[in-house]
Enzyme design. Structure first.
Site, PDB file in Angstrom:
ATOM      1  N   GLN A 182       0.817  -1.216   0.000  1.00 34.89           N
ATOM      2  CA  GLN A 182       0.000   0.000   0.000  1.00 34.89           C
ATOM      3  C   GLN A 182       0.853   1.270   0.000  1.00 34.89           C
ATOM      4  O   GLN A 182       0.346   2.354  -0.267  1.00 34.89           O
ATOM      5  CB  GLN A 182      -0.931   0.025   1.226  1.00 34.89           C
ATOM      6  CG  GLN A 182      -2.062  -0.981   1.162  1.00 34.89           C
ATOM      7  CD  GLN A 182      -3.124  -0.617   0.129  1.00 34.89           C
ATOM      8  OE1 GLN A 182      -3.393   0.551  -0.155  1.00 34.89           O
ATOM      9  NE2 GLN A 182      -3.743  -1.634  -0.458  1.00 34.89           N
ATOM     10  N   CYS A 327     -10.723  -9.095   0.128  1.00 30.94           N
ATOM     11  CA  CYS A 327     -10.433 -10.528   0.215  1.00 30.94           C
ATOM     12  C   CYS A 327     -11.419 -11.224   1.135  1.00 30.94           C
ATOM     13  O   CYS A 327     -11.647 -12.415   1.020  1.00 30.94           O
ATOM     14  CB  CYS A 327      -9.028 -10.735   0.742  1.00 30.94           C
ATOM     15  SG  CYS A 327      -7.852  -9.637  -0.011  1.00 30.94           S
TER      16      CYS A 327
HETATM   17  C1  LIG Z   1      -3.146  -5.787  -2.386  1.00 32.11           C
HETATM   18  C2  LIG Z   1      -2.286  -6.170  -1.230  1.00 32.11           C
HETATM   19  C3  LIG Z   1      -1.568  -7.388  -1.206  1.00 32.11           C
HETATM   20  C4  LIG Z   1      -1.720  -8.411  -2.302  1.00 32.11           C
HETATM   21  O1  LIG Z   1      -1.134  -8.017  -3.503  1.00 32.11           O
HETATM   22  P1  LIG Z   1      -1.564  -8.797  -4.847  1.00 32.11           P
HETATM   23  O2  LIG Z   1      -0.689  -8.181  -5.895  1.00 32.11           O
HETATM   24  O3  LIG Z   1      -2.997  -8.541  -5.057  1.00 32.11           O
HETATM   25  O4  LIG Z   1      -1.225 -10.225  -4.627  1.00 32.11           O
HETATM   26  C5  LIG Z   1      -0.757  -7.652  -0.129  1.00 32.11           C
HETATM   27  N1  LIG Z   1      -0.634  -6.778   0.883  1.00 32.11           N
HETATM   28  C6  LIG Z   1      -1.295  -5.610   0.909  1.00 32.11           C
HETATM   29  C7  LIG Z   1      -1.102  -4.672   2.050  1.00 32.11           C
HETATM   30  C8  LIG Z   1      -2.140  -5.272  -0.146  1.00 32.11           C
HETATM   31  O5  LIG Z   1      -2.806  -4.117  -0.114  1.00 32.11           O
END
Ligand SMILES: *Cc1c(COP(=O)(O)O)cnc(C)c1O
Length: 399
Positions: A182, A327
């Protein structure tokens, strides 16, 4: 007539920038070789890959051979944690420290390691959603092999004192990983200056393509394969590299890092306007720290509301938002993040996350304030739970 659509779910994913798309196109048409091929078409792709690796490394403040391209944030998190855990185990260290509000890519990997005999301590994130370096220091033991703390939380946007936590880990000789999915592209990152040993990022959270990310691992940390296969990525991640996506990610990353301050001040001003507007809704509370917060993150709980109904009504009015994390939507469990900051179950159910981008306008923020206010009122008027609260048959949790 097309209905207006306001996308306020940029923490789930972002729209690809035209810079990223344009950068990718040649690698889907002219330069489509396999970087492992010895012929010239392959070598042109290999050169582009090497160039991308160097540019990504420059953005993070590390060297190219510390970069592994992955299929995204989840894979990078998995590989970082598994690698550090197995590295520790070979030295007899099987204790891992993390936090209660990590992404499931971290938490579920830790669960798997627990079944293999590792011991996991999940730190409290306090009511403001921030882990303290002191808590980390107090939890470290002689058997600790890894501390993994996310840079910024994906639901409530709180930013952790990463450099200080990294310093604690360095002083005690423990590896430090951060899920910076993020944060990258939105906050300044320099892995050396911030004492970060391993870091995960994902392109689609900063206007790059989906399905591509990076694991940074400091030189000397041996990686364990999560995907077995050919000798790609120094033998540490099998599979033909997704060259177009890697090129798109690189362009998006450079773009984001170049404009980081301008974007942050613009987006955080809109964020604060939105927070101010939504705070006027009675019996509402902002989740997470107001100051140490991602520029684009707004997250509220509204008493007497079901988050799912709120999302559906907002969608009807053209607003794409999120409740809890993407999720877990589809499950009835309230967000583990909101529970971790101490919200009771019934309050956690009434949450709303609005996440902004550089493209969000002031007009959209005004529309969102009015629409959320109206929709919350409508839902409360239909709710027996709300009636009991108003009639004093039950007590408000949010004053
Ligand atoms: C979106 C997200 C993930 C997962 O990333 P993907 O590319 O969708 O596998 C992991 N950690 C955080 C904090 C996220 O926001």
């Amino acid at each position: 007539m097309t209905m207006r659509s306001i996308y306020l779910d940029n923490a789930a994913t972002t729209k690809m920038s035209s810079t990223a798309i344009q950068a990718m196109l040649p690698y889907m048409s002219e330069t489509y070789g396999n970087p492992s091929s010895l012929h010239s078409a392959g070598q042109r792709a290999a050169e582009a890959l090497a160039d991308a690796r160097k540019r990504v490394a420059d953005c993070l403040g590390c060297s190219p051979n510390e970069i592994t391209f992955t299929s995204g944030g989840s894979e990078a998190d998995n590989q970082a944690i598994i690698s550090a855990a197995y590295f520790g185990k070979r030295k007899g260290k099987t204790h891992i420290i993390s936090t209660a509000f990590e992404h499931h890519a971290v938490l579920h990997t830790l669960k798997k390691l627990e079944k293999e005999g590792f011991e996991v301590t999940l730190l409290d994130v306090h009511e403001n959603g921030i882990v303290t370096p002191e808590d980390v220091a107090a939890a470290i033991r002689s058997e600790t092999c890894l501390v993994t703390v996310m840079y910024a939380n994906n639901e409530i946007g709180t930013i952790q004192p990463i450099k200080e936590i990294g310093q604690v880990c360095r002083d005690k000789g423990v590896l430090f990983h951060t899920d910076a999915v993020q944060a990258v592209g939105h906050l300044h990152i320099d892995v050396k200056d911030q004492n970060i040993d391993m870091l995960s990022l994902a392109a689609h959270k900063f206007h790059g393509p989906k399905g591509v990310g990076v694991l940074y691992a400091k030189r000397g940390i041996p990686l364990t394969n999560v995907i077995e296969g050919g000798a790609q990525e120094r033998g540490k991640r099998g599979g033909t590299e997704n060259v177009p996506a890697i090129i798109g990610m690189t362009a998006a990353l450079e773009d984001a890092c170049r404009n980081i301050d301008t974007n942050a001040s613009k987006v955080s001003a809109l964020r604060d306007k939105l927070i101010c507007g939504l705070s006027k809704i009675p019996h509402s509370v902002l989740n997470g720290d107001a100051v140490h917060r991602l520029p684009g993150n707004v997250n509220f709980c509204f008493e007497g509301i079901e988050g799912e109904s709120l999302l559906l009504l907002l969608d009807d009015k053209g607003i794409c938002a999120s409740s809890g994390s993407a999720c877990t939507s589809g499950s009835l469990d309230p967000s583990h993040v909101l529970l971790a900051i101490g919200r009771p179950h019934e309050i956690a159910h009434g949450s709303l996350r609005l996440s902004l981008s550089e493209e969000t306008t002031e007009e959209e923020v005004d529309y969102a304030i009015n629409t959320v206010t109206d929709v919350v009122t409508t839902l409360r008027n239909m709710s027996p739970v709300w009636r009991d609260l108003v009639n004093g048959k039950s007590e408000f949790v949010i004053k």
